[in-house]
Design a protein around this motif. Sequence first.
Motif, mmCIF file in Angstrom:
data_model
loop_
_atom_site.group_PDB
_atom_site.id
_atom_site.type_symbol
_atom_site.label_atom_id
_atom_site.label_comp_id
_atom_site.label_asym_id
_atom_site.label_seq_id
_atom_site.Cartn_x
_atom_site.Cartn_y
_atom_site.Cartn_z
ATOM 1 N N GLU A 1 63.953 24.896 71.477
ATOM 2 C CA GLU A 1 64.946 23.815 71.526
ATOM 3 C C GLU A 1 64.275 22.487 71.906
ATOM 4 N N TYR A 2 63.349 22.562 72.858
ATOM 5 C CA TYR A 2 62.668 21.340 73.292
ATOM 6 C C TYR A 2 61.814 20.777 72.154
ATOM 7 N N ARG A 3 61.110 21.674 71.451
ATOM 8 C CA ARG A 3 60.304 21.196 70.324
ATOM 9 C C ARG A 3 61.189 20.571 69.239
ATOM 10 N N ALA A 4 62.316 21.227 68.967
ATOM 11 C CA ALA A 4 63.223 20.687 67.944
ATOM 12 C C ALA A 4 63.682 19.287 68.342
ATOM 13 N N HIS A 5 63.976 19.131 69.610
ATOM 14 C CA HIS A 5 64.397 17.817 70.101
ATOM 15 C C HIS A 5 63.265 16.792 69.939
ATOM 16 N N LEU A 6 62.058 17.219 70.276
ATOM 17 C CA LEU A 6 60.920 16.293 70.198
ATOM 18 C C LEU A 6 60.648 15.835 68.770
ATOM 19 N N VAL A 7 60.934 16.689 67.788
ATOM 20 C CA VAL A 7 60.667 16.306 66.391
ATOM 21 C C VAL A 7 61.381 14.995 66.076
ATOM 22 N N LYS A 8 62.651 14.930 66.464
ATOM 23 C CA LYS A 8 63.414 13.722 66.159
ATOM 24 C C LYS A 8 62.923 12.533 66.986
ATOM 25 N N VAL A 9 62.622 12.793 68.249
ATOM 26 C CA VAL A 9 62.155 11.690 69.109
ATOM 27 C C VAL A 9 60.839 11.122 68.571
ATOM 28 N N MET A 10 59.914 12.013 68.218
ATOM 29 C CA MET A 10 58.619 11.547 67.710
ATOM 30 C C MET A 10 58.795 10.832 66.371
ATOM 31 N N ALA A 11 59.694 11.367 65.536
ATOM 32 C CA ALA A 11 59.919 10.742 64.228
ATOM 33 C C ALA A 11 60.479 9.335 64.390
ATOM 34 N N LYS A 12 61.415 9.175 65.317
ATOM 35 C CA LYS A 12 61.997 7.844 65.534
ATOM 36 C C LYS A 12 60.931 6.872 66.045
ATOM 37 N N ARG A 13 60.106 7.344 66.942
ATOM 38 C CA ARG A 13 59.032 6.471 67.448
ATOM 39 C C ARG A 13 58.060 6.105 66.331
ATOM 40 N N ALA A 14 57.791 7.072 65.459
ATOM 41 C CA ALA A 14 56.857 6.797 64.355
ATOM 42 C C ALA A 14 57.439 5.744 63.415
ATOM 43 N N VAL A 15 58.729 5.867 63.108
ATOM 44 C CA VAL A 15 59.356 4.871 62.228
ATOM 45 C C VAL A 15 59.327 3.504 62.897
ATOM 46 N N ALA A 16 59.679 3.483 64.187
ATOM 47 C CA ALA A 16 59.718 2.197 64.898
ATOM 48 C C ALA A 16 58.333 1.561 64.984
ATOM 49 N N GLY A 17 57.305 2.391 65.053
ATOM 50 C CA GLY A 17 55.949 1.863 65.233
ATOM 51 C C GLY A 17 55.146 1.748 63.952
ATOM 52 N N ALA A 18 55.764 2.073 62.821
ATOM 53 C CA ALA A 18 55.000 2.104 61.561
ATOM 54 C C ALA A 18 54.497 0.715 61.188
ATOM 55 N N THR A 19 53.237 0.654 60.776
ATOM 56 C CA THR A 19 52.639 -0.618 60.350
ATOM 57 C C THR A 19 51.851 -0.409 59.062
#
Lengths: 263, 161
Positions: free
Chosen positions: A245-263
Motif C-alpha cells: 500500500e505504501y509503495r502504491a501511494h509513493l508511485v503517485k507521489v513520485m510521479a507528481k513530483r516528476a511532472v512538477a520538476g520536469a525540464t
Amino acid sequence: MYAFEIERPTTIAAAVAALGFEGAQALGGGQTLIPSMKARLASPAVLVSLTSIPEMRGVCLSDDGMVCVGGATPHALVAVEAAQYFPALAALAGQIGDPAVRNRGTVGGSLANNDPSACYPAAALGTGAVIITDRRRIAADDFFNGMFSTALHEGEIVTEVRFPVAEKAAYVKFHQPASRFALVGVFVAKYADGVRVAVTGASEGGVFHWAEAEVALSGDFSAAALDGLKVNADGMIGDVHATPEYRAHLVKVMAKRAVAGAT
Amino acid sequence: MTQARMTVNGVPVQADVEGRTLLVDFLRGTLHLTGTHVGCDTSQCGACVVHVNGKAVKSCTMFAFEAEGALVRTIEGMAGADGALGPIQQAFRDEHGLQCGFCTPGMVMSTAALLTENPKPTQNEVRAYLEGNICRCTGYNNIVRAVLVASGQDVNLLAAE
C-alpha cells in the motif's frame, strides 16, 4: 566464490564468441554479479569481461535525437556526458548507488539484470529506448519480462542503448537508504506524440508503464492531472521497508513530483 | 591462474593470482597493503574504497584482473614518503573525524575523489558524496567538518549554515 576462467575480449565479436562456451557469463561492472558470486547465487564457469571493449563505451547524440550510450559505459560517465543532451537521463545515472558504484556499474549490466528496483529500467521504458545487442534491436516495451528477466537470449550482449530525448522529463526516486536502490522511482517523459510514465521499485513484476497516468498527462501535463488517479496495491512489492500500500501511494507521489520538476 | 599487473602507489607490481581474487585481497594479501579494509564485503560500507585510474571504486567488488595496467592508489599512497600525514588525513585527525578508524581509509579515499571533482564542496555535497561510506562511530559530523577543512574552507562559517 567458486573459481572460474577469465576472458577479456577487446571487440564485440570476440566477446560473443567467448560467450558461446557452456557456462559463460558476461561481466559488466560487476556491481551486482560479484556480490551474487560471493553469495554463490551465481557460479559461472567462464567470466567474459566486457569492460575492455572500446566500441561499447561512451555517450553521444545521434542525428535523430537519441542519446546513444555504449553498453559498458559506467553510470558516472553518463551522469556527466549525457547532461548536455538529456538532463533527466544524466540525473538518473547520477543517483544510482553511490559514487564508487557509479564508477563501475554499467547501463548494459543494469538492463540485462533487470532488478525490480533498479533505476535504468525506468529510463529505458520511460523513454521508449532502443536496446541494441550484438544481433538485433529490441524496443524497451518488448525487453522487460518481469523481475530479473529480459528478452535477451543466452550469451546476447547489450552493446548500446539509445534513449530518445524528451521535450521535458524527470526521474524522481524515493531512495531506500540502506541499499540506495529505488524504494519507488518514476520516470516521466513528454514527447510530441504523448507522455510516457515508467515505474520501478514498486511492482513484483519489475518496471512497468503506468498507463492511466500516461493518458491523463498526455491530455494535461501537470501534476494536478494525476489527482484523480489511484494506484492499486495488488502485485506491489511488500517487504520490511515498505508495504504494498505504501509503495502504491509513493508511485503517485513520485510521479507528481516528476511532472512538477520536469525540464 | 592469471597475471595481475598494475601500478600501486607508483610502484609497478605483478603477481600470479586466481581469476576470482578480488582487488582488495590482492592489495592486502599479496602486496601486504593492509591499510585498505574489508568491512562488509558486500559493497555497502565503503571501507575498501581505493582509486583505480583516478576513480573511487569498492575494491571488494572488483577483481584484481580487472585492474590490468591500471594506476591504483590506496590509503598508503596518501601519506608523504617520510610517513607524514597527507592534508586529508591531517584534517581527519585535527577534526576528530575518526574514532575506531576502521572506515577511515575508505573515507579518506572517497574524500580525495570528491575534492578532485569538486574542490570546494558544500556540506550537503560532502554528505551526498560520502553516502557509500558508512561510519558507526562518529555520527558523521566530524567527518564532514574534516572534509571541509581539507578543502580549505572555514568550518566555523559553515557551522552556522
